[in-house]
Design an enzyme around this catalytic site. Structure first.
Site, PDB file in Angstrom:
ATOM      1  N   LYS A 133       0.542  -0.984  -0.366  1.00 53.33           N
ATOM      2  CA  LYS A 133       0.315  -0.314   0.337  1.00 53.33           C
ATOM      3  C   LYS A 133       1.269   0.830   0.124  1.00 53.33           C
ATOM      4  O   LYS A 133       1.802   1.219   0.497  1.00 53.33           O
ATOM      5  CB  LYS A 133      -0.933   0.017   1.252  1.00 53.33           C
ATOM      6  CG  LYS A 133      -1.678  -1.509   1.232  1.00 53.33           C
ATOM      7  CD  LYS A 133      -2.928  -0.503   2.473  1.00 53.33           C
ATOM      8  CE  LYS A 133      -3.672  -2.381   2.707  1.00 53.33           C
ATOM      9  NZ  LYS A 133      -4.697  -2.477   3.712  1.00 53.33           N
ATOM     10  N   HIS A 136       2.818   6.935   2.780  1.00 49.51           N
ATOM     11  CA  HIS A 136       1.745   8.432   2.360  1.00 49.51           C
ATOM     12  C   HIS A 136       2.490   9.201   3.069  1.00 49.51           C
ATOM     13  O   HIS A 136       2.444   8.865   4.437  1.00 49.51           O
ATOM     14  CB  HIS A 136       0.136   8.420   1.271  1.00 49.51           C
ATOM     15  CG  HIS A 136      -0.420   7.294   2.850  1.00 49.51           C
ATOM     16  ND1 HIS A 136      -1.030   8.488   4.085  1.00 49.51           N
ATOM     17  CD2 HIS A 136      -0.364   6.652   2.566  1.00 49.51           C
ATOM     18  CE1 HIS A 136      -1.528   7.434   4.808  1.00 49.51           C
ATOM     19  NE2 HIS A 136      -1.308   6.259   4.246  1.00 49.51           N
ATOM     20  N   HIS A 139       1.757   8.444   7.169  1.00 54.89           N
ATOM     21  CA  HIS A 139       2.851   8.101   8.218  1.00 54.89           C
ATOM     22  C   HIS A 139       4.180   9.513   8.469  1.00 54.89           C
ATOM     23  O   HIS A 139       5.081   8.336   8.678  1.00 54.89           O
ATOM     24  CB  HIS A 139       3.114   6.595   6.661  1.00 54.89           C
ATOM     25  CG  HIS A 139       2.513   6.056   6.687  1.00 54.89           C
ATOM     26  ND1 HIS A 139       1.542   5.615   5.421  1.00 54.89           N
ATOM     27  CD2 HIS A 139       2.647   4.534   7.330  1.00 54.89           C
ATOM     28  CE1 HIS A 139       0.928   4.599   5.374  1.00 54.89           C
ATOM     29  NE2 HIS A 139       1.633   4.234   6.296  1.00 54.89           N
TER      30      HIS A 139
HETATM   31  N1  ARG Z   1       0.927  -1.363  10.114  1.00 54.57           N
HETATM   32  C1  ARG Z   1       0.110  -0.337  10.080  1.00 54.57           C
HETATM   33  C2  ARG Z   1      -0.620   1.334   9.505  1.00 54.57           C
HETATM   34  O1  ARG Z   1      -0.160   1.470   8.578  1.00 54.57           O
HETATM   35  C3  ARG Z   1       1.053   0.645  11.973  1.00 54.57           C
HETATM   36  C4  ARG Z   1       1.063  -0.320  13.122  1.00 54.57           C
HETATM   37  C5  ARG Z   1       0.815   0.018  14.576  1.00 54.57           C
HETATM   38  N2  ARG Z   1       2.042  -1.033  15.231  1.00 54.57           N
HETATM   39  C6  ARG Z   1       1.881  -1.366  16.215  1.00 54.57           C
HETATM   40  N3  ARG Z   1       1.903  -2.394  16.995  1.00 54.57           N
HETATM   41  N4  ARG Z   1      -0.343  -1.564  15.766  1.00 54.57           N
HETATM   42  O2  ARG Z   1      -1.618   1.361  10.101  1.00 54.57           O
END
Ligand code: ARG
Length: 579
Positions: A133, A136, A139
């Site tokens: 994905k 962007h 982040h």
């Molecule tokens: N990959 C997730 C996202 O982009 C964020 C992860 C955050 N960390 C966690 N341990 N849940 O939404």
């Protein structure tokens, strides 16, 4: 200032006790009452005496007058009673003799409260993009706030582990595999990298959705195929696993470019996939604890009692979910790193998710549940500057950086056409502008990004503070190395103001850590930069006539360089010796 504050607190404490020996007040109470007045003309510290009124059974005006009369010592220039407040001015000479040598001695370690984190470990989970994905601007927050928090904790003596918990497992890979098999071209993807993957991902999503208006039917069958491909992946199908690994590798290569621009390195890239085999044990434990309920075939933990909707553990088909993985990952990290604190940085949209699974961890009986900290941040939107949006109507982080860098190059060409190493500097300033602008805001606030404002050289911006740093470097380069004078002599208001601004570093670091708020450092940098520029404009440095005055000013410039440089590295801002 911490030391000076505690010195003064002790003195005030002594006086308070002499007014009423019985008063139930500690030195710490006094220290916590000392304030910085809003206007520095009023003094350097203010003590609101009304807070002692009750304990001393006297009016604030009386208390202020009594303390003002007796408060003295080399560190105090004056103490004045005004409307029940005690306004204290610190002696410039004392400040200068105490703070300046310490900065020059400790250099970029000045202000580091290493006593805070000694022997403790912090694990920070941040950035963590979802592979395939787009990476962007949403982040930007987790990446730079997360890294700043890591740097701050390191500065405070903690052992830190930065974890990029990649979203490298999930049904999006099933979709991507379907798309690749339908339309993918190996060579093109090798060449085009993550952009090509995102293109495929967006195309498959759009195809599944269809386009009702234009009479293109939805293709639910492709969604079914995607689920099937993902299930094959979960069962270890070789072809799909190979594709998945390849997709992850391509994405990582791309992310690393962005991380390099920011000067960020991670200690671990263990993503969601790593925890696949660690979930069953935790699911079992949830069951054993009697927490699991079956609801319409799915396994959940009821959290109604705690005012939350249920936490989903297993879907109807038995597959695991985001919270399940987070629970397994937390247990693993506790066992592996024995953290004293585990910090997670994500957008505010995930607040409930974290509250829920933190609660489940608590209900599972893990006594370290209170060491889990979620640090949320607001959303970023774009405004003003027109940024190219690609697929999927989102602005990619790398495009934002690229545009900032391009614009800086144009400005530099006008301002300083002969600058050596312009590309690197433009990158540091362009990326720094984005980061600084972003981190000037309280993290929880939603922000509207405006690239023009971020890039301005004379606002409260990254370019402004980096330019200030370069200015200090250039002064020092011109005069060459010099010894400290036998005694520092402060003759101008601007010099004292600069020392006072720098003296607050340690307190700012403590506040930033306490509140998980890097913007405290960003604002501190601005304070020091403004103070330095006033000093630079008002005081002759290299050309000062008196030898001691000149040496003091040069050393003051050197100190500013250390403090700015140190604070820059806490917030992912590169030190630019020339601009
Ligand atoms: N990959 C997730 C996202 O982009 C964020 C992860 C955050 N960390 C966690 N341990 N849940 O939404």
């Amino acid at each position: 200032m911490i030391k000076i504050k505690s010195l003064i607190s002790e003195k005030i404490y002594g006086l308070v006790k002499s007014i009423n020996a019985e008063a139930d007040i500690s030195v710490q109470d006094i220290a916590s009452m000392l304030e910085y007045p809003p206007d520095s003309n009023m003094g350097d510290l203010a003590f609101p005496c009304f807070k002692l009124s009750k304990a001393l059974r006297r009016s604030p005006v009386q208390i202020a007058a009594t303390i003002a009369e007796s408060l003295g010592g080399e560190e105090i220039e004056s103490a004045e009673a005004v409307n029940g407040y005690l306004n204290i001015k610190i002696s410039d000479k004392y400040l200068c003799e105490n703070i300046l040598p310490e900065i020059l001695d400790k250099k970029e370690n000045y202000g580091a409260p290493t006593y805070l984190g000694e022997g403790k470990t912090v694990v920070l989970d941040y950035s963590s993009p979802n592979v395939a994905k787009p990476f962007h601007i949403g982040h930007l927050g987790t990446t730079v706030i997360g890294h700043a928090l890591k740097k701050l904790h390191e500065f405070a003596g903690y052992k830190c582990v930065g974890i990029n918990y990649l979203g490298d497992w999930g049904t999006q890979f099933g979709k991507l595999i379907v798309a690749y098999k339908l339309w993918g071209d190996k060579a093109q993807i090798e060449e085009g990298g993550i952009d090509k993957l995102v293109e495929l991902y967006v195309r498959i999503n759009n195809t599944i959705k269809g386009d009702e208006e234009n009479g293109i039917p939805a293709r639910e069958d492709l969604a079914d195929n995607a689920r099937a491909e993902f299930r094959k992946m979960e069962d270890g199908d070789e072809e799909n696993i190979a594709l998945w690994k390849w997709f992850v590798e391509i994405s990582l290569k791309e992310y690393e470019k962005t991380y390099k621009q920011l000067g960020i390195e991670f200690d671990s890239y263990k993503g969601e996939s790593f925890y696949t085999d660690k979930m069953p044990a935790q699911v079992e434990k949830i069951r054993e604890c009697g927490l699991m309920k079956i609801d319409d075939g799915a396994s959940i933990v009821e959290l109604e009692e705690y005012g939350m909707p249920p936490c989903l553990i297993l879907k109807r088909d038995g597959s695991t979910l985001y919270p399940t993985r987070d629970i397994a990952a937390a247990v693993y990290r506790k066992e592996h790193y024995n953290f004293d604190k585990a910090i997670y940085v994500t957008s505010t949209q995930q607040i409930l998710h974290f509250k829920q699974w933190f609660k489940v961890v608590e209900l599972m009986g893990y006594d370290w549940h209170d060491q889990l900290v979620h640090v949320p941040y607001g959303t970023v939107s774009l405004n003003g500057a027109k940024l190219a949006t690609r697929t999927g109507n989102v602005v990619l982080l790398k495009d934002l950086f690229a545009q900032a860098i391009e614009k800086v190059k144009i400005i530099m060409e006008e301002k300083n056409p002969d600058l050596k190493g312009r590309d690197d500097i433009a990158e540091a300033v362009g990326v720094g502008a984005v980061v600084f602008y972003y981190l000037t805001n309280n993290r929880i606030k939603d922000i509207n990004f405006n690239l023009e404002d971020a890039l301005s050289f004379d606002g409260n911006t990254g370019p402004y503070v980096q330019y200030t740093y370069a200015r200090a470097c250039s002064v020092l380069e011109k005069v060459g190395e010099i010894e400290s004078p036998a005694e520092f002599v402060i003759t101008a208001r601007e010099e004292a103001a600069l020392v006072k601004a720098m003296a607050q570093y340690e307190e700012k670091v403590l506040t930033a850590i306490r509140d998980y708020e890097p913007s405290v450092i960003t604002r501190f940098i601005l304070d020091v930069a403004v103070a330095f520029n006033k000093f630079y404009h008002e005081c002759k440095i290299a050309t000062a006539e008196d030898e001691t005055v000149r040496a003091t000013r040069i050393k003051l410039t050197e100190a500013a360089k250390y403090v700015l440089g140190s604070a820059f590295s806490l917030i992912c801002l590169k030190k630019t010796e020339r601009i």
